[in-house]
Design a protein around this motif. Sequence first.
Motif, mmCIF file in Angstrom:
data_model
loop_
_atom_site.group_PDB
_atom_site.id
_atom_site.type_symbol
_atom_site.label_atom_id
_atom_site.label_comp_id
_atom_site.label_asym_id
_atom_site.label_seq_id
_atom_site.Cartn_x
_atom_site.Cartn_y
_atom_site.Cartn_z
ATOM 1 N N ARG A 147 -6.687 -15.367 -36.689
ATOM 2 C CA ARG A 147 -5.487 -15.290 -35.647
ATOM 3 C C ARG A 147 -5.156 -14.153 -35.234
ATOM 4 N NH1 ARG A 147 -3.704 -19.318 -39.255
ATOM 5 N NH2 ARG A 147 -2.491 -17.792 -40.527
ATOM 6 N N LEU A 148 -5.421 -12.871 -36.121
ATOM 7 C CA LEU A 148 -5.017 -11.741 -36.020
ATOM 8 C C LEU A 148 -5.846 -11.123 -34.615
ATOM 9 C CD1 LEU A 148 -4.477 -9.886 -39.239
ATOM 10 C CD2 LEU A 148 -2.629 -10.163 -37.484
ATOM 11 N N ARG A 149 -7.318 -11.406 -35.023
ATOM 12 C CA ARG A 149 -8.341 -10.962 -33.853
ATOM 13 C C ARG A 149 -7.984 -11.685 -32.487
ATOM 14 N NH1 ARG A 149 -11.362 -10.691 -38.580
ATOM 15 N NH2 ARG A 149 -12.176 -12.901 -38.596
ATOM 16 N N SER A 150 -7.494 -12.956 -32.636
ATOM 17 C CA SER A 150 -7.438 -13.663 -31.410
ATOM 18 C C SER A 150 -6.088 -12.951 -30.700
ATOM 19 C CB SER A 150 -6.928 -15.186 -31.684
ATOM 20 O OG SER A 150 -7.975 -15.818 -32.128
ATOM 21 N N ALA A 151 -5.131 -12.357 -31.249
ATOM 22 C CA ALA A 151 -3.946 -11.820 -30.711
ATOM 23 C C ALA A 151 -4.177 -10.122 -30.286
ATOM 24 C CB ALA A 151 -3.023 -11.899 -31.863
ATOM 25 N N GLY A 152 -5.461 -9.824 -30.525
ATOM 26 C CA GLY A 152 -5.845 -8.309 -30.245
ATOM 27 C C GLY A 152 -5.390 -7.402 -31.495
ATOM 28 N N LYS A 153 -5.377 -7.989 -32.720
ATOM 29 C CA LYS A 153 -5.181 -7.167 -33.678
ATOM 30 C C LYS A 153 -6.198 -7.109 -34.725
ATOM 31 C CE LYS A 153 -0.925 -6.264 -32.722
ATOM 32 N NZ LYS A 153 -0.383 -4.866 -32.623
ATOM 33 N N VAL A 154 -6.575 -6.112 -35.668
ATOM 34 C CA VAL A 154 -7.822 -6.004 -36.431
ATOM 35 C C VAL A 154 -7.059 -5.898 -37.934
ATOM 36 C CG1 VAL A 154 -9.870 -4.611 -37.175
ATOM 37 C CG2 VAL A 154 -9.047 -4.813 -34.706
ATOM 38 N N PRO A 155 -7.605 -6.901 -38.817
ATOM 39 C CA PRO A 155 -7.122 -6.881 -40.207
ATOM 40 C C PRO A 155 -7.916 -5.695 -40.896
ATOM 41 C CG PRO A 155 -8.697 -8.566 -39.900
ATOM 42 C CD PRO A 155 -8.127 -7.865 -38.481
ATOM 43 N N GLY A 156 -7.075 -5.071 -41.608
ATOM 44 C CA GLY A 156 -7.537 -3.807 -42.428
ATOM 45 C C GLY A 156 -6.895 -3.433 -43.733
ATOM 46 N N VAL A 157 -7.238 -2.691 -44.441
ATOM 47 C CA VAL A 157 -6.631 -2.344 -46.070
ATOM 48 C C VAL A 157 -6.545 -0.800 -45.991
ATOM 49 C CG1 VAL A 157 -8.790 -2.490 -47.102
ATOM 50 C CG2 VAL A 157 -6.702 -2.825 -48.436
ATOM 51 N N ILE A 158 -5.560 -0.179 -46.538
ATOM 52 C CA ILE A 158 -5.552 1.088 -46.906
ATOM 53 C C ILE A 158 -5.533 1.396 -48.151
ATOM 54 C CG2 ILE A 158 -2.996 1.503 -46.658
ATOM 55 C CD1 ILE A 158 -3.838 4.240 -45.455
ATOM 56 N N TYR A 159 -6.148 2.142 -49.222
ATOM 57 C CA TYR A 159 -6.113 2.354 -50.384
ATOM 58 C C TYR A 159 -6.392 3.926 -50.716
ATOM 59 C CZ TYR A 159 -11.021 2.197 -49.656
ATOM 60 O OH TYR A 159 -12.320 2.323 -48.935
ATOM 61 N N GLY A 160 -5.965 4.369 -51.918
ATOM 62 C CA GLY A 160 -6.288 5.729 -52.265
ATOM 63 C C GLY A 160 -6.090 5.955 -53.759
ATOM 64 N N ALA A 161 -6.322 7.298 -54.123
ATOM 65 C CA ALA A 161 -5.946 7.540 -55.719
ATOM 66 C C ALA A 161 -4.466 7.458 -55.967
ATOM 67 C CB ALA A 161 -6.784 8.984 -55.790
ATOM 68 N N ASN A 162 -3.610 7.678 -55.194
ATOM 69 C CA ASN A 162 -2.270 7.652 -55.452
ATOM 70 C C ASN A 162 -1.288 6.575 -54.821
ATOM 71 O OD1 ASN A 162 -2.622 10.115 -57.247
ATOM 72 N ND2 ASN A 162 -2.697 11.289 -55.266
ATOM 73 N N HIS A 195 -12.915 -5.999 -39.436
ATOM 74 C CA HIS A 195 -12.268 -5.397 -40.545
ATOM 75 C C HIS A 195 -12.550 -4.109 -40.509
ATOM 76 C CE1 HIS A 195 -10.608 -4.943 -44.682
ATOM 77 N NE2 HIS A 195 -9.842 -5.968 -44.345
ATOM 78 N N VAL A 196 -11.142 -3.400 -41.151
ATOM 79 C CA VAL A 196 -11.143 -1.886 -41.182
ATOM 80 C C VAL A 196 -10.874 -1.316 -42.678
ATOM 81 C CG1 VAL A 196 -10.269 0.453 -40.515
ATOM 82 C CG2 VAL A 196 -11.102 -1.375 -38.620
ATOM 83 N N ASP A 197 -11.699 -0.609 -43.184
ATOM 84 C CA ASP A 197 -10.894 0.041 -44.564
ATOM 85 C C ASP A 197 -10.659 1.425 -44.330
ATOM 86 O OD1 ASP A 197 -11.862 -2.374 -45.648
ATOM 87 O OD2 ASP A 197 -13.219 -1.312 -47.216
ATOM 88 N N LEU A 198 -9.624 1.723 -44.893
ATOM 89 C CA LEU A 198 -8.931 3.306 -44.793
ATOM 90 C C LEU A 198 -8.756 3.643 -46.086
ATOM 91 C CD1 LEU A 198 -6.611 2.111 -41.914
ATOM 92 C CD2 LEU A 198 -7.987 3.911 -41.522
ATOM 93 N N HIS A 199 -9.127 4.869 -46.327
ATOM 94 C CA HIS A 199 -9.032 5.803 -47.674
ATOM 95 C C HIS A 199 -8.071 6.736 -47.210
ATOM 96 C CE1 HIS A 199 -10.564 8.313 -50.752
ATOM 97 N NE2 HIS A 199 -9.736 7.887 -51.366
ATOM 98 N N GLU A 200 -6.809 6.605 -48.154
ATOM 99 C CA GLU A 200 -5.917 7.867 -47.728
ATOM 100 C C GLU A 200 -6.526 9.015 -48.731
ATOM 101 O OE1 GLU A 200 -1.068 8.929 -48.730
ATOM 102 O OE2 GLU A 200 -1.827 6.975 -48.730
ATOM 103 N N VAL A 201 -6.319 10.366 -48.087
ATOM 104 C CA VAL A 201 -6.661 11.403 -48.615
ATOM 105 C C VAL A 201 -5.703 12.546 -48.416
ATOM 106 C CG1 VAL A 201 -9.206 10.910 -48.389
ATOM 107 C CG2 VAL A 201 -8.121 12.099 -46.689
ATOM 108 N N SER A 202 -5.719 13.517 -49.211
ATOM 109 C CA SER A 202 -5.316 14.655 -48.667
ATOM 110 C C SER A 202 -6.050 15.791 -48.299
ATOM 111 C CB SER A 202 -4.657 15.603 -50.014
ATOM 112 O OG SER A 202 -5.548 16.230 -51.151
ATOM 113 N N MET A 203 -5.839 16.636 -47.430
ATOM 114 C CA MET A 203 -6.820 17.392 -46.685
ATOM 115 C C MET A 203 -7.672 18.316 -47.478
ATOM 116 S SD MET A 203 -6.446 16.690 -43.703
ATOM 117 C CE MET A 203 -7.247 18.144 -42.733
ATOM 118 N N THR A 204 -7.317 18.613 -48.801
ATOM 119 C CA THR A 204 -7.860 19.362 -49.602
ATOM 120 C C THR A 204 -8.729 18.494 -50.705
ATOM 121 O OG1 THR A 204 -5.879 19.576 -51.036
ATOM 122 C CG2 THR A 204 -6.297 21.654 -49.739
#
Length: 207
Positions: free
Chosen positions: A22-37, A92-101
């Motif tokens: 349903r998301l893709r039909s509506a022009g959206k892409v499912p995803g998840v964001i995760y990270g160490a903190n 689907h898109v996976d995002l990994h939150e990071v600090s610049m360092t």
Amino acid sequence: MSSKALLKAQSRQESGSGVARRLRSAGKVPGVIYGANREPQMLQLDKSELSQLFRHHTSDQVLVDVAIDDRPAVTAVLKEVQRHPYRPLFVHVDLHEVSMTEVLRATVQVTAVGTPVGVTTQGGILEQPLFEIEIECQAQALPESFPVDVSGLSIGDTLAVADLKVSDEIRILTEPEIALFHVVAPRKVAEAEEAEGAEAGTATDAQ
């Protein structure tokens, strides 16, 4: 350093294949964001924003700013982008939150720049046995790709991982002796020469 684009995302609570369709039909892409903190958080992103992003980037592994539910943006790496095998769809898109360092391990594309002299004047063929290398660096130093000038290669020449010129901020983890590019003689020519040599040897034996 990789340039950063801004992606806007909305949090979502529902999951499952039906929700994703349903998301893709509506022009959206499912995803998840995760990270160490942070705890993993399900998201939905705009397909047109992702398409625009990849019109300007050749690699899937891009450093971006992500604004979730209009809150201040966080920096993340597009860790994995799943695409439909034959339709122009993001799955689907996976995002990994990071600090610049933060120190990351990443797989980065290696691309050829120019045409080898061994191809243009000697009739050879450029081959690329390895298309990606593994590196370690801070997020702020993450390259999108490694362009390599191959114009000086003649037939028989090889460029290996050890020949890559990278900044001191980047540590290459791939074995240095592995070949990235080499120029070889055309197979048909080589096979013809081998056949002629075999015929000459047979004639000599007959004499």
